[in-house]
Design a protein around this motif. Structure first.
Motif, PDB file in Angstrom:
ATOM      1  N   TYR A 192       0.852  -1.189   0.000  1.00  0.00           N
ATOM      2  CA  TYR A 192       0.000   0.000   0.000  1.00  0.00           C
ATOM      3  C   TYR A 192       0.888   1.238   0.000  1.00  0.00           C
ATOM      4  CZ  TYR A 192       1.182   0.352   4.946  1.00  0.00           C
ATOM      5  OH  TYR A 192       1.876   0.463   6.117  1.00  0.00           O
ATOM      6  N   PHE A 193       0.367   2.294  -0.557  1.00  0.00           N
ATOM      7  CA  PHE A 193       1.042   3.596  -0.510  1.00  0.00           C
ATOM      8  C   PHE A 193      -0.010   4.671  -0.729  1.00  0.00           C
ATOM      9  CE2 PHE A 193       3.311   7.227  -2.341  1.00  0.00           C
ATOM     10  CZ  PHE A 193       4.305   7.399  -1.386  1.00  0.00           C
ATOM     11  N   GLU A 194      -0.176   5.521   0.277  1.00  0.00           N
ATOM     12  CA  GLU A 194      -1.195   6.574   0.234  1.00  0.00           C
ATOM     13  C   GLU A 194      -2.561   5.964  -0.090  1.00  0.00           C
ATOM     14  OE1 GLU A 194       0.378   9.605  -2.352  1.00  0.00           O
ATOM     15  OE2 GLU A 194       1.866  10.240  -0.866  1.00  0.00           O
ATOM     16  N   ASN A 195      -3.139   6.273  -1.252  1.00  0.00           N
ATOM     17  CA  ASN A 195      -4.472   5.743  -1.561  1.00  0.00           C
ATOM     18  C   ASN A 195      -4.424   4.577  -2.545  1.00  0.00           C
ATOM     19  OD1 ASN A 195      -3.642   7.384  -3.725  1.00  0.00           O
ATOM     20  ND2 ASN A 195      -5.757   7.815  -4.322  1.00  0.00           N
ATOM     21  N   ARG A 196      -3.287   3.904  -2.620  1.00  0.00           N
ATOM     22  CA  ARG A 196      -3.126   2.819  -3.593  1.00  0.00           C
ATOM     23  C   ARG A 196      -2.897   1.475  -2.908  1.00  0.00           C
ATOM     24  NH1 ARG A 196      -0.830   5.016  -9.173  1.00  0.00           N
ATOM     25  NH2 ARG A 196      -1.678   7.114  -9.038  1.00  0.00           N
ATOM     26  N   VAL A 197      -3.553   0.457  -3.468  1.00  0.00           N
ATOM     27  CA  VAL A 197      -3.337  -0.923  -3.037  1.00  0.00           C
ATOM     28  C   VAL A 197      -2.727  -1.674  -4.214  1.00  0.00           C
ATOM     29  CG1 VAL A 197      -4.387  -3.063  -2.224  1.00  0.00           C
ATOM     30  CG2 VAL A 197      -5.292  -0.861  -1.443  1.00  0.00           C
ATOM     31  N   HIS A 198      -1.529  -2.247  -4.003  1.00  0.00           N
ATOM     32  CA  HIS A 198      -0.837  -2.992  -5.056  1.00  0.00           C
ATOM     33  C   HIS A 198      -0.894  -4.483  -4.759  1.00  0.00           C
ATOM     34  CE1 HIS A 198       0.900   0.863  -6.210  1.00  0.00           C
ATOM     35  NE2 HIS A 198       1.487   0.968  -5.041  1.00  0.00           N
ATOM     36  N   LEU A 199      -1.209  -5.258  -5.769  1.00  0.00           N
ATOM     37  CA  LEU A 199      -1.077  -6.710  -5.695  1.00  0.00           C
ATOM     38  C   LEU A 199      -0.001  -7.123  -6.693  1.00  0.00           C
ATOM     39  CD1 LEU A 199      -1.933  -9.609  -4.891  1.00  0.00           C
ATOM     40  CD2 LEU A 199      -3.618  -9.489  -6.761  1.00  0.00           C
ATOM     41  N   GLU A 200       1.108  -7.659  -6.188  1.00  0.00           N
ATOM     42  CA  GLU A 200       2.167  -8.158  -7.062  1.00  0.00           C
ATOM     43  C   GLU A 200       2.133  -9.682  -7.030  1.00  0.00           C
ATOM     44  OE1 GLU A 200       5.281  -4.496  -7.268  1.00  0.00           O
ATOM     45  OE2 GLU A 200       5.884  -6.233  -6.081  1.00  0.00           O
ATOM     46  N   THR A 201       2.124 -10.290  -8.209  1.00  0.00           N
ATOM     47  CA  THR A 201       1.885 -11.721  -8.339  1.00  0.00           C
ATOM     48  C   THR A 201       2.952 -12.374  -9.191  1.00  0.00           C
ATOM     49  OG1 THR A 201      -0.506 -11.288  -8.264  1.00  0.00           O
ATOM     50  CG2 THR A 201       0.188 -13.452  -9.049  1.00  0.00           C
ATOM     51  N   PHE A 202       3.500 -13.478  -8.700  1.00  0.00           N
ATOM     52  CA  PHE A 202       4.397 -14.298  -9.510  1.00  0.00           C
ATOM     53  C   PHE A 202       3.535 -15.047 -10.517  1.00  0.00           C
ATOM     54  CE2 PHE A 202       7.498 -18.132  -9.397  1.00  0.00           C
ATOM     55  CZ  PHE A 202       8.148 -17.660 -10.522  1.00  0.00           C
ATOM     56  N   HIS A 203       3.935 -14.987 -11.784  1.00  0.00           N
ATOM     57  CA  HIS A 203       3.088 -15.476 -12.873  1.00  0.00           C
ATOM     58  C   HIS A 203       2.773 -16.969 -12.769  1.00  0.00           C
ATOM     59  CE1 HIS A 203       0.974 -14.400 -16.401  1.00  0.00           C
ATOM     60  NE2 HIS A 203       1.857 -13.565 -16.895  1.00  0.00           N
ATOM     61  N   VAL A 204       3.473 -17.691 -11.919  1.00  0.00           N
ATOM     62  CA  VAL A 204       3.183 -19.106 -11.754  1.00  0.00           C
ATOM     63  C   VAL A 204       1.778 -19.315 -11.189  1.00  0.00           C
ATOM     64  CG1 VAL A 204       4.074 -19.369  -9.398  1.00  0.00           C
ATOM     65  CG2 VAL A 204       4.202 -21.294 -10.982  1.00  0.00           C
ATOM     66  N   LEU A 205       1.238 -18.319 -10.473  1.00  0.00           N
ATOM     67  CA  LEU A 205      -0.081 -18.449  -9.853  1.00  0.00           C
ATOM     68  C   LEU A 205      -1.215 -18.241 -10.843  1.00  0.00           C
ATOM     69  CD1 LEU A 205       0.266 -16.589  -6.426  1.00  0.00           C
ATOM     70  CD2 LEU A 205       0.490 -19.029  -6.908  1.00  0.00           C
ATOM     71  N   THR A 206      -1.148 -17.169 -11.601  1.00  0.00           N
ATOM     72  CA  THR A 206      -2.277 -16.776 -12.433  1.00  0.00           C
ATOM     73  C   THR A 206      -1.847 -15.718 -13.436  1.00  0.00           C
ATOM     74  OG1 THR A 206      -4.599 -16.047 -12.363  1.00  0.00           O
ATOM     75  CG2 THR A 206      -3.061 -14.934 -10.881  1.00  0.00           C
ATOM     76  N   ASP A 207      -2.796 -15.306 -14.272  1.00  0.00           N
ATOM     77  CA  ASP A 207      -2.552 -14.241 -15.249  1.00  0.00           C
ATOM     78  C   ASP A 207      -3.208 -12.949 -14.779  1.00  0.00           C
ATOM     79  OD1 ASP A 207      -5.251 -14.763 -15.646  1.00  0.00           O
ATOM     80  OD2 ASP A 207      -4.926 -15.874 -17.501  1.00  0.00           O
ATOM     81  N   GLY A 208      -3.251 -11.956 -15.668  1.00  0.00           N
ATOM     82  CA  GLY A 208      -3.807 -10.662 -15.286  1.00  0.00           C
ATOM     83  C   GLY A 208      -5.263 -10.726 -14.881  1.00  0.00           C
ATOM     84  N   THR A 209      -6.051 -11.553 -15.567  1.00  0.00           N
ATOM     85  CA  THR A 209      -7.468 -11.678 -15.234  1.00  0.00           C
ATOM     86  C   THR A 209      -7.652 -12.238 -13.833  1.00  0.00           C
ATOM     87  OG1 THR A 209      -8.060 -12.003 -17.561  1.00  0.00           O
ATOM     88  CG2 THR A 209      -9.646 -12.749 -15.920  1.00  0.00           C
ATOM     89  N   GLY A 210      -6.924 -13.308 -13.513  1.00  0.00           N
ATOM     90  CA  GLY A 210      -7.038 -13.910 -12.187  1.00  0.00           C
ATOM     91  C   GLY A 210      -6.563 -12.989 -11.087  1.00  0.00           C
ATOM     92  N   ALA A 211      -5.464 -12.256 -11.323  1.00  0.00           N
ATOM     93  CA  ALA A 211      -4.940 -11.343 -10.313  1.00  0.00           C
ATOM     94  C   ALA A 211      -5.878 -10.170 -10.077  1.00  0.00           C
ATOM     95  CB  ALA A 211      -3.555 -10.843 -10.739  1.00  0.00           C
ATOM     96  N   MET A 212      -6.478  -9.642 -11.146  1.00  0.00           N
ATOM     97  CA  MET A 212      -7.401  -8.527 -10.979  1.00  0.00           C
ATOM     98  C   MET A 212      -8.627  -8.936 -10.173  1.00  0.00           C
ATOM     99  SD  MET A 212      -8.082  -5.371 -11.290  1.00  0.00           S
ATOM    100  CE  MET A 212      -6.888  -4.692 -12.452  1.00  0.00           C
ATOM    101  N   ARG A 213      -9.088 -10.160 -10.363  1.00  0.00           N
ATOM    102  CA  ARG A 213     -10.221 -10.651  -9.569  1.00  0.00           C
ATOM    103  C   ARG A 213      -9.877 -10.673  -8.078  1.00  0.00           C
ATOM    104  NH1 ARG A 213     -11.876 -15.857 -13.306  1.00  0.00           N
ATOM    105  NH2 ARG A 213     -13.140 -14.741 -14.854  1.00  0.00           N
ATOM    106  N   PHE A 214      -8.688 -11.167  -7.774  1.00  0.00           N
ATOM    107  CA  PHE A 214      -8.266 -11.234  -6.371  1.00  0.00           C
ATOM    108  C   PHE A 214      -8.126  -9.831  -5.784  1.00  0.00           C
ATOM    109  CE2 PHE A 214      -4.655 -12.377  -3.286  1.00  0.00           C
ATOM    110  CZ  PHE A 214      -5.536 -12.755  -2.290  1.00  0.00           C
ATOM    111  N   LEU A 215      -7.508  -8.926  -6.533  1.00  0.00           N
ATOM    112  CA  LEU A 215      -7.350  -7.552  -6.056  1.00  0.00           C
ATOM    113  C   LEU A 215      -8.702  -6.902  -5.800  1.00  0.00           C
ATOM    114  CD1 LEU A 215      -5.652  -5.035  -5.443  1.00  0.00           C
ATOM    115  CD2 LEU A 215      -5.686  -4.507  -7.890  1.00  0.00           C
TER     116      LEU A 215
END
Length: 426
Positions: free
Chosen positions: A108-131
Motif C-alpha cells: 500500500y502507498f497513500e491511496n493505492r493498493v498494489h497486488l504483485e503476483t508471480f506469474h506461476v499463480l495466475t494471469d492478469g485476469t485472475g490477479a485482478m479478480r483477487f485484487l
C-alpha cells in the motif's frame, strides 16, 4: 456470511506456469503488478484484516511452490501473509523467505493498493479478480454505512483451479510455431535495480473516436502506436534488417470459455519491418489490423494449445526427471526470447461492482521490464480513463514522448503520471 470453502491441499501447475519457476531471476522476475487507486488513504491495519478474510476463498493464491521428482506443484500455505508499505521498485523478484513462502505480495502507498503476483499463480485476469475481492472487502469494512456487511463480493470464481490448457486442447497434426528473430531495443541502462514507470492517462471517449475514424479497435491502435514509436525512438534512420515483434497476450477465457483462477492466456506476435525513412502510421495501422484478424482466432489458438499441451500428455516427457525438464525448458525460453522486441498487454475495461464504484478512482497494471525487453507496455481502463503504462530499464525515454505527442496531435489529451524520477525525459 458465506462459509469459507475447503480446497484440496495441493494442485499441479497449469501448463503455462511450468515455465515461470525455471526462468525467474532477479533480472527476469516474472512478477506483475495490479494497482487499485482508491478514493481515500489506505488504512494498513484494515487492509491486513481484509487480506486475511479474503485469502481463504482463493485457492490459487493461498499456496507455496514445491518441487517433486518429476514435476513442481503448489501446496496449501497455512502461514499468514503480511501487507507492507511500498518502499521498493515495482515487480521486483519474489523472495519466498520475505513473503512467508507466498507467491504474491500486497503493498500500500497513500491511496493505492498494489497486488504483485508471480506469474506461476495466475494471469492478469485472475490477479485482478483477487485484487478487486480484497478491495471490495476493504470498502465494506472501511465504509460500513454504505455497504452490506454480510454479503461477500468478487468470489464467484475464487475456488476454480482447473487447468483449462489441458481441458480445451485438441490433437493437431500441425507443427509448432516459430517467430523470426526480432529487433531489440538498446539504450543507456538505469542503475541496477532501478525501474522507471510512466502512465499516460487519456479519456476513453477521445481515444475511441480516433480509433473509429480509422476503423480499428483500441488494442490495434495502441499496438500500431507502440510499433511506430519504437521505430522512431530506437531504430537507426536507415531502418533495420530485423522486424519489431510485439507480443500481445490474449485472454483465452473470452475465446474458449472456462473461468479458471489459474493462468489461461496465450499470445500473438504482431510484426513490422521498417526500412529507411519515418514510419507511415496509417499503413502500419492497417497492417496491424490485418494481423489481428489473422492471428487472434480460435483456430490459431487451438493449434497453440495443442502444441503446448503435447509435453503434458506425453508419457516420456512426464517421466523425465524435473531437473532435466527444467534444463530443456530454459533452453527453449532462451531461444524464444530472441523473437520478441517488447510486450503490450491490454487488460481492457476493469469492471467494478456498482456498489463500490464511488470508492475507486482508477486502476494501473504493470509488467516487469527485463534485459531482453527493457520496455514493456500495459493498458487498462476504468471510469472513462485509459491508462497506458510503461515500465523501463532505460535511463531516458524518448519513446514515451513520441507516444504522447502522437496522441495529442490526434486529439487525445494526455496526463502524465510517473514515479518521480528526475531523469525521465517526457
Amino acid at each position: 456470511m458465506k462459509k469459507q470453502p475447503r480446497f484440496r491441499r495441493w494442485h499441479k501447475l497449469d501448463n503455462t506456469a511450468n515455465l515461470f519457476p525455471v526462468v525467474a531471476s532477479r533480472r527476469t522476475t516474472n512478477v506483475f503488478r495490479m494497482t487499485a487507486v482508491l478514493r481515500d488513504t489506505v488504512d494498513p491495519g484494515l487492509l491486513q484484516r481484509t487480506l486475511e478474510q479474503t485469502l481463504p476463498y482463493y485457492a490459487a493464491f493461498g499456496v507455496r511452490l514445491r518441487h517433486g521428482l518429476f514435476w513442481s506443484y503448489l501446496e496449501a500455505n497455512d502461514s499468514v501473509p503480511v501487507v507492507r508499505l511500498e518502499q521498493d521498485v515495482p515487480c521486483r523478484y519474489m523472495d519466498p523467505l520475505e513473503t512467508g513462502r507466498f507467491l504474491f505480495r500486497v503493498l500500500y502507498f497513500e491511496n493505492r493498493v498494489h497486488l504483485e503476483t508471480f506469474h506461476v499463480l495466475t494471469d492478469g485476469t485472475g490477479a485482478m479478480r483477487f485484487l478487486k475481492a480484497i478491495c471490495y472487502r476493504y470498502c465494506q469494512l472501511a465504509y460500513p454505512d454504505g455497504t452490506e456487511q454480510e454479503k461477500r463480493y468478487g468470489l464467484e470464481q475464487a475456488g476454480n483451479v482447473e487447468d483449462c490448457y489441458l481441458k480445451y486442447s485438441r490433437p493437431s497434426k500441425k507443427a509448432g510455431y516459430k517467430e523470426p528473430s526480432a529487433f531489440h531495443i538498446k539504450g543507456t541502462k538505469r542503475l541496477a535495480g532501478d525501474v522507471g514507470v510512466v502512465s499516460l492517462l487519456m479519456p476513453v471517449t477521445d481515444l475511441k473516436r480516433v480509433c473509429k475514424e480509422s476503423g480499428v479497435s483500441i488494442g490495434e491502435y495502441l499496438a500500431a502506436l507502440v510499433l511506430c514509436s519504437i521505430r522512431q525512438a530506437h531504430m537507426p534512420a536507415g531502418g533495420a534488417k530485423k522486424p519489431i515483434n510485439l507480443f500481445v497476450p490474449v485472454n483465452l477465457r473470452r475465446i474458449f470459455g472456462g473461468d479458471t483462477s489459474l493462468n489461461f492466456f496465450s499470445g500473438m506476435t504482431v510484426s513490422q519491418k521498417f526500412g529507411p525513412g519515418p514510419a507511415n502510421f496509417d499503413a502500419v495501422l492497417q497492417d496491424v489490423k490485418r494481423q489481428f484478424a489473422e492471428k487472434c482466432t480460435r483456430e490459431a489458438f487451438e493449434q497453440k494449445l495443442a502444441y503446448t499441451a503435447q509435453s503434458e500428455k506425453n508419457l516420456f516427457a512426464r517421466m523425465t526427471p524435473l531437473l532435466l525438464k527444467n534444463g530443456i525448458l530454459r533452453l527453449i525460453y532462451e531461444h524464444s526470447s530472441h523473437g520478441s522486441t517488447t510486450t503490450l498487454s491490454n487488460l481492457g475495461v476493469v469492471d467494478v461492482d456498482e456498489k463500490f464504484q464511488p470508492y475507486f478512482e482508477g486502476f494501473r497494471f504493470l509488467l516487469p521490464a527485463s534485459p531482453g525487453e527493457p520496455l514493456k507496455f500495459t493498458a487498462c481502463a476504468y471510469g472513462g480513463t485509459l491508462a497506458l503504462n510503461v515500465t523501463t530499464l532505460l535511463d531516458r525515454n524518448p519513446l514515451i514522448l513520441q507516444i504522447a505527442q502522437h496522441l495529442v496531435q490526434a486529439g487525445v489529451p494526455i496526463t502524465l503520471e510517473s514515479n518521480g524520477d528526475e531523469n525521465e525525459t517526457l
